[in-house]
Design a protein around this motif. Structure first.
Motif, PDB file in Angstrom:
ATOM      1  N   GLN A  70       0.860  -1.173   0.000  1.00 20.08           N
ATOM      2  CA  GLN A  70       0.000   0.000   0.000  1.00 20.08           C
ATOM      3  C   GLN A  70       0.899   1.226   0.000  1.00 20.08           C
ATOM      4  O   GLN A  70       1.767   1.369   0.858  1.00 20.08           O
ATOM      5  CB  GLN A  70      -0.926   0.012   1.219  1.00 20.08           C
ATOM      6  CG  GLN A  70      -2.004   1.086   1.165  1.00 20.08           C
ATOM      7  CD  GLN A  70      -2.985   0.938   2.305  1.00 20.08           C
ATOM      8  OE1 GLN A  70      -2.615   1.079   3.473  1.00 20.08           O
ATOM      9  NE2 GLN A  70      -4.244   0.660   1.993  1.00 20.08           N
ATOM     10  N   GLU A  71       0.732   2.053  -1.014  1.00 16.62           N
ATOM     11  CA  GLU A  71       1.598   3.232  -1.196  1.00 16.62           C
ATOM     12  C   GLU A  71       3.065   2.835  -1.219  1.00 16.62           C
ATOM     13  O   GLU A  71       3.925   3.515  -0.654  1.00 16.62           O
ATOM     14  CB  GLU A  71       1.317   4.269  -0.107  1.00 16.62           C
ATOM     15  CG  GLU A  71      -0.107   4.812  -0.152  1.00 16.62           C
ATOM     16  CD  GLU A  71      -0.393   5.832   0.937  1.00 16.62           C
ATOM     17  OE1 GLU A  71       0.457   5.976   1.852  1.00 16.62           O
ATOM     18  OE2 GLU A  71      -1.444   6.474   0.878  1.00 16.62           O
ATOM     19  N   GLY A  72       3.355   1.706  -1.860  1.00 14.58           N
ATOM     20  CA  GLY A  72       4.727   1.259  -2.046  1.00 14.58           C
ATOM     21  C   GLY A  72       5.370   0.596  -0.854  1.00 14.58           C
ATOM     22  O   GLY A  72       6.533   0.194  -0.918  1.00 14.58           O
ATOM     23  N   LYS A  73       4.630   0.420   0.236  1.00 17.63           N
ATOM     24  CA  LYS A  73       5.174  -0.205   1.442  1.00 17.63           C
ATOM     25  C   LYS A  73       4.481  -1.542   1.691  1.00 17.63           C
ATOM     26  O   LYS A  73       3.306  -1.708   1.353  1.00 17.63           O
ATOM     27  CB  LYS A  73       4.971   0.714   2.650  1.00 17.63           C
ATOM     28  CG  LYS A  73       5.685   2.054   2.521  1.00 17.63           C
ATOM     29  CD  LYS A  73       5.415   2.928   3.735  1.00 17.63           C
ATOM     30  CE  LYS A  73       6.119   4.274   3.601  1.00 17.63           C
ATOM     31  NZ  LYS A  73       5.847   5.158   4.767  1.00 17.63           N
ATOM     32  N   PRO A  74       5.198  -2.508   2.285  1.00 17.94           N
ATOM     33  CA  PRO A  74       4.564  -3.807   2.563  1.00 17.94           C
ATOM     34  C   PRO A  74       3.288  -3.649   3.383  1.00 17.94           C
ATOM     35  O   PRO A  74       3.241  -2.885   4.357  1.00 17.94           O
ATOM     36  CB  PRO A  74       5.639  -4.571   3.342  1.00 17.94           C
ATOM     37  CG  PRO A  74       6.931  -3.968   2.890  1.00 17.94           C
ATOM     38  CD  PRO A  74       6.635  -2.504   2.676  1.00 17.94           C
ATOM     39  N   PHE A  75       2.265  -4.370   2.974  1.00 19.76           N
ATOM     40  CA  PHE A  75       0.975  -4.346   3.662  1.00 19.76           C
ATOM     41  C   PHE A  75       0.696  -5.742   4.171  1.00 19.76           C
ATOM     42  O   PHE A  75       0.618  -6.697   3.389  1.00 19.76           O
ATOM     43  CB  PHE A  75      -0.129  -3.897   2.701  1.00 19.76           C
ATOM     44  CG  PHE A  75      -1.525  -3.920   3.298  1.00 19.76           C
ATOM     45  CD1 PHE A  75      -2.024  -2.805   3.945  1.00 19.76           C
ATOM     46  CD2 PHE A  75      -2.323  -5.054   3.204  1.00 19.76           C
ATOM     47  CE1 PHE A  75      -3.309  -2.814   4.499  1.00 19.76           C
ATOM     48  CE2 PHE A  75      -3.598  -5.074   3.748  1.00 19.76           C
ATOM     49  CZ  PHE A  75      -4.097  -3.950   4.396  1.00 19.76           C
TER      50      PHE A  75
ATOM     51  N   ALA B  15       1.254 -11.155  15.309  1.00 22.09           N
ATOM     52  CA  ALA B  15       1.895 -11.569  14.062  1.00 22.09           C
ATOM     53  C   ALA B  15       2.160 -10.364  13.169  1.00 22.09           C
ATOM     54  O   ALA B  15       3.248 -10.224  12.595  1.00 22.09           O
ATOM     55  CB  ALA B  15       1.022 -12.586  13.330  1.00 22.09           C
ATOM     56  N   ARG B  16       1.177  -9.481  13.064  1.00 22.86           N
ATOM     57  CA  ARG B  16       1.416  -8.260  12.280  1.00 22.86           C
ATOM     58  C   ARG B  16       2.539  -7.423  12.909  1.00 22.86           C
ATOM     59  O   ARG B  16       3.387  -6.865  12.197  1.00 22.86           O
ATOM     60  CB  ARG B  16       0.138  -7.428  12.206  1.00 22.86           C
ATOM     61  CG  ARG B  16       0.361  -6.115  11.455  1.00 22.86           C
ATOM     62  CD  ARG B  16      -0.758  -5.119  11.632  1.00 22.86           C
ATOM     63  NE  ARG B  16      -0.361  -3.824  11.097  1.00 22.86           N
ATOM     64  CZ  ARG B  16      -1.072  -2.719  11.243  1.00 22.86           C
ATOM     65  NH1 ARG B  16      -2.220  -2.733  11.898  1.00 22.86           N
ATOM     66  NH2 ARG B  16      -0.631  -1.588  10.739  1.00 22.86           N
ATOM     67  N   GLU B  17       2.557  -7.354  14.232  1.00 23.42           N
ATOM     68  CA  GLU B  17       3.605  -6.570  14.906  1.00 23.42           C
ATOM     69  C   GLU B  17       4.994  -7.101  14.559  1.00 23.42           C
ATOM     70  O   GLU B  17       5.924  -6.329  14.324  1.00 23.42           O
ATOM     71  CB  GLU B  17       3.386  -6.608  16.418  1.00 23.42           C
ATOM     72  CG  GLU B  17       4.410  -5.814  17.207  1.00 23.42           C
ATOM     73  CD  GLU B  17       4.174  -5.881  18.705  1.00 23.42           C
ATOM     74  OE1 GLU B  17       5.136  -5.611  19.462  1.00 23.42           O
ATOM     75  OE2 GLU B  17       3.046  -6.206  19.124  1.00 23.42           O
ATOM     76  N   VAL B  18       5.146  -8.413  14.518  1.00 27.24           N
ATOM     77  CA  VAL B  18       6.441  -8.995  14.163  1.00 27.24           C
ATOM     78  C   VAL B  18       6.839  -8.590  12.753  1.00 27.24           C
ATOM     79  O   VAL B  18       7.976  -8.155  12.503  1.00 27.24           O
ATOM     80  CB  VAL B  18       6.390 -10.533  14.293  1.00 27.24           C
ATOM     81  CG1 VAL B  18       7.624 -11.172  13.663  1.00 27.24           C
ATOM     82  CG2 VAL B  18       6.289 -10.933  15.760  1.00 27.24           C
ATOM     83  N   PHE B  19       5.916  -8.711  11.806  1.00 23.43           N
ATOM     84  CA  PHE B  19       6.228  -8.367  10.421  1.00 23.43           C
ATOM     85  C   PHE B  19       6.560  -6.884  10.292  1.00 23.43           C
ATOM     86  O   PHE B  19       7.501  -6.503   9.584  1.00 23.43           O
ATOM     87  CB  PHE B  19       5.060  -8.740   9.506  1.00 23.43           C
ATOM     88  CG  PHE B  19       5.112 -10.159   9.017  1.00 23.43           C
ATOM     89  CD1 PHE B  19       5.328 -10.445   7.675  1.00 23.43           C
ATOM     90  CD2 PHE B  19       4.954 -11.225   9.893  1.00 23.43           C
ATOM     91  CE1 PHE B  19       5.386 -11.758   7.214  1.00 23.43           C
ATOM     92  CE2 PHE B  19       5.008 -12.545   9.452  1.00 23.43           C
ATOM     93  CZ  PHE B  19       5.225 -12.810   8.107  1.00 23.43           C
ATOM     94  N   ASP B  20       5.795  -6.028  10.971  1.00 20.15           N
ATOM     95  CA  ASP B  20       6.047  -4.587  10.878  1.00 20.15           C
ATOM     96  C   ASP B  20       7.341  -4.194  11.588  1.00 20.15           C
ATOM     97  O   ASP B  20       8.135  -3.398  11.067  1.00 20.15           O
ATOM     98  CB  ASP B  20       4.873  -3.811  11.473  1.00 20.15           C
ATOM     99  CG  ASP B  20       3.625  -3.853  10.596  1.00 20.15           C
ATOM    100  OD1 ASP B  20       3.707  -4.369   9.459  1.00 20.15           O
ATOM    101  OD2 ASP B  20       2.567  -3.381  11.050  1.00 20.15           O
ATOM    102  N   THR B  21       7.564  -4.740  12.769  1.00 25.00           N
ATOM    103  CA  THR B  21       8.734  -4.365  13.559  1.00 25.00           C
ATOM    104  C   THR B  21      10.033  -4.743  12.854  1.00 25.00           C
ATOM    105  O   THR B  21      11.003  -3.975  12.835  1.00 25.00           O
ATOM    106  CB  THR B  21       8.684  -5.039  14.940  1.00 25.00           C
ATOM    107  OG1 THR B  21       7.522  -4.581  15.634  1.00 25.00           O
ATOM    108  CG2 THR B  21       9.934  -4.718  15.755  1.00 25.00           C
ATOM    109  N   TYR B  22      10.056  -5.924  12.268  1.00 24.55           N
ATOM    110  CA  TYR B  22      11.268  -6.399  11.617  1.00 24.55           C
ATOM    111  C   TYR B  22      11.322  -6.042  10.130  1.00 24.55           C
ATOM    112  O   TYR B  22      12.260  -6.438   9.431  1.00 24.55           O
ATOM    113  CB  TYR B  22      11.399  -7.912  11.795  1.00 24.55           C
ATOM    114  CG  TYR B  22      11.789  -8.315  13.203  1.00 24.55           C
ATOM    115  CD1 TYR B  22      13.130  -8.337  13.597  1.00 24.55           C
ATOM    116  CD2 TYR B  22      10.825  -8.641  14.151  1.00 24.55           C
ATOM    117  CE1 TYR B  22      13.492  -8.696  14.887  1.00 24.55           C
ATOM    118  CE2 TYR B  22      11.180  -9.004  15.446  1.00 24.55           C
ATOM    119  CZ  TYR B  22      12.521  -9.021  15.808  1.00 24.55           C
ATOM    120  OH  TYR B  22      12.887  -9.375  17.086  1.00 24.55           O
TER     121      TYR B  22
END
Length: 424
Positions: free
Chosen positions: A15-20, A328-335
């Motif tokens: 989304q807007e060029g960033k991982p979603f 799970a989303r927090e892990v993907f976003d944080t890393y």
């Protein structure tokens, strides 16, 4: 808010060029069963928990809970089934108001166009054939759906709980794709498959922007979490993959078998999917929320796969597993994880339930360990930090790997339940 797109590597969404990260909640029966007051509270809670997508049926979910509300997409014929020639504008106005509220809270809408019970020849329509949309009324129904919801830039889920049994059924799905193309729809499209199904006709795979599957609610079929991910992540054309219907929290096993899926089972389903090729996201479901059951009313209007009774939505909305999926989303976003590549050959263990994947640059390696054990990995991981996340409590521990004779050994962690190991 911009629409979702597919990444250049065809492995995740952006989304807007960033991982979603597709963290969806299953709320199939929202438009028929939820008051605006309950909807506002629901949106606030799921937003707090980190959810990004809502999966909703545009029409009436056949196995929804009984509702005192007047919302129905079509008038009823004398036999009590929908008259698809008579859309009810009040229903669509109400649904549009709910969409506006959801978009204002930042949610992407994933809207199902044709649930399988409405399509002739499918497994669900065989159970109650009268639900089928007559072929000469199909274009009118599709047009009403698209006219009502296009402005919200949804992801259109062309089919719900579908198989592909006949040319007649496939013609219905193709008509839905064709009309979107004629309208110049620029958003993403996919199809929601029947439980444990991975065989998508090439005709539809070419038109889908990402693949979704359901490992589902069959107690003996839970290996589908990783088996389906492996199949779909390796098929052509390559697409992002999502488990859009793992086992729901507190859902009774399908076909009225005794037992329910608890918090551990749904966590296991999520992480086994994410580390086996379905890394674009995952969907949560709470039994009592997806069908929006109210206290004191009948829990379901149609049996479908025959599940044990749910808790009312007032209790089900607060099941703890929703927070686990938010983590799970927090892990993907944080890393900063966009894509994970399975590397199962690294695990020197006989159980396929232990899943392992790495980022494309190999800076991170993630391992899901459902049951505590000393873990042996093929190769040298001794120079990496190893952090163990206790998925039940969010406690963390640091482990010290050792390397000898071509293998790395990770000692047992100090926790009692399943963990996520991050090697960095």
């Amino acid at each position: 808010m911009s629409i979702l797109t597919v990444s250049a590597d065809h492995r995740h969404l952006e989304q807007e060029g960033k991982p979603f990260f597709w963290l969806a909640d299953t709320i199939w029966s929202a438009f028929t069963n939820i008051t605006l007051e309950d909807w506002a509270y629901y949106l606030k809670r799921r937003r707090e928990q980190g959810f990004t997508v809502l999966q909703i049926n545009t029409l009436a979910q056949w196995d929804r809970g009984e509702s005192p509300l007047p919302w129905a997409p079509f008038a009823l014929a004398e036999d009590g089934f929908p008259d698809y020639s008579q859309p009810q504008q009040d229903y669509f106005d109400h649904a549009r108001q709910m969409c506006r509220m959801a978009r204002a809270e930042g949610f992407t809408l994933a809207l199902v166009v044709l649930w399988s019970n409405q399509v002739p020849g499918t497994w669900a329509n065989h159970l109650i054939p009268r639900f089928a949309i007559p072929r000469d009324q199909l274009t009118g129904v599709l047009t009403k759906i698209y006219d009502s919801f296009d402005e919200f830039e949804p992801v259109y889920v062309i089919s719900g709980d579908t198989d592909f049994p006949t040319e007649e059924a496939n013609e219905y799905y193709q008509a839905a794709f064709d009309l979107l193309a004629q309208r110049g729809f620029a958003g993403l499209k996919t199809m929601h498959l029947r439980g444990r199904l991975t065989d998508i006709p090439d005709q539809f795979a070419r038109q889908m922007d990402f693949y979704i599957y359901q490992s589902g609610h069959n107690s003996s079929g839970q290996a589908t979490t990783y088996l389906a991910a492996e199949v779909l992540s390796n098929r052509e054309p390559r697409r992002p993959v999502i488990n859009s219907e793992p086992c729901y929290e507190q859902m009774g096993y399908s076909h009225n078998l005794y037992g329910r899926f608890g918090r551990f089972a749904i966590r296991r389903a999520a992480w086994q999917s994410l580390l086996s090729g379905a890394c674009a996201g995952v969907t949560y479901g709470a039994h009592g929320v997806w069908n929006w059951v109210s206290a004191g009313l009948r829990p379901t209007l149609a049996l479908g796969e025959a599940f044990d009774a749910p808790q009312p939505h007032q209790a089900a909305l607060h099941f703890p597993g929703a927070w686990d999926y938010g983590f799970a989303r927090e892990v993907f976003d944080t890393y900063g994880i966009g894509t994970l590549v399975p590397c199962q050959e690294r695990v020197a263990h006989t159980s396929p339930e232990i899943r392992i994947a790495k980022t494309p640059d190999e800076s991170l390696c993630l391992i899901y360990l459902p049951v505590n054990t000393q873990l042996t990995l093929n190769g040298d991981f001794s120079g990496r930090s190893v952090r163990a996340y206790d998925l039940a409590s969010r406690r963390t521990a640091w482990l010290t790997p050792t390397f000898q004779e071509g293998v790395t050994t990770l000692p047992m962690h100090p926790f009692e339940e399943d963990v996520l190991l991050i090697l960095r």
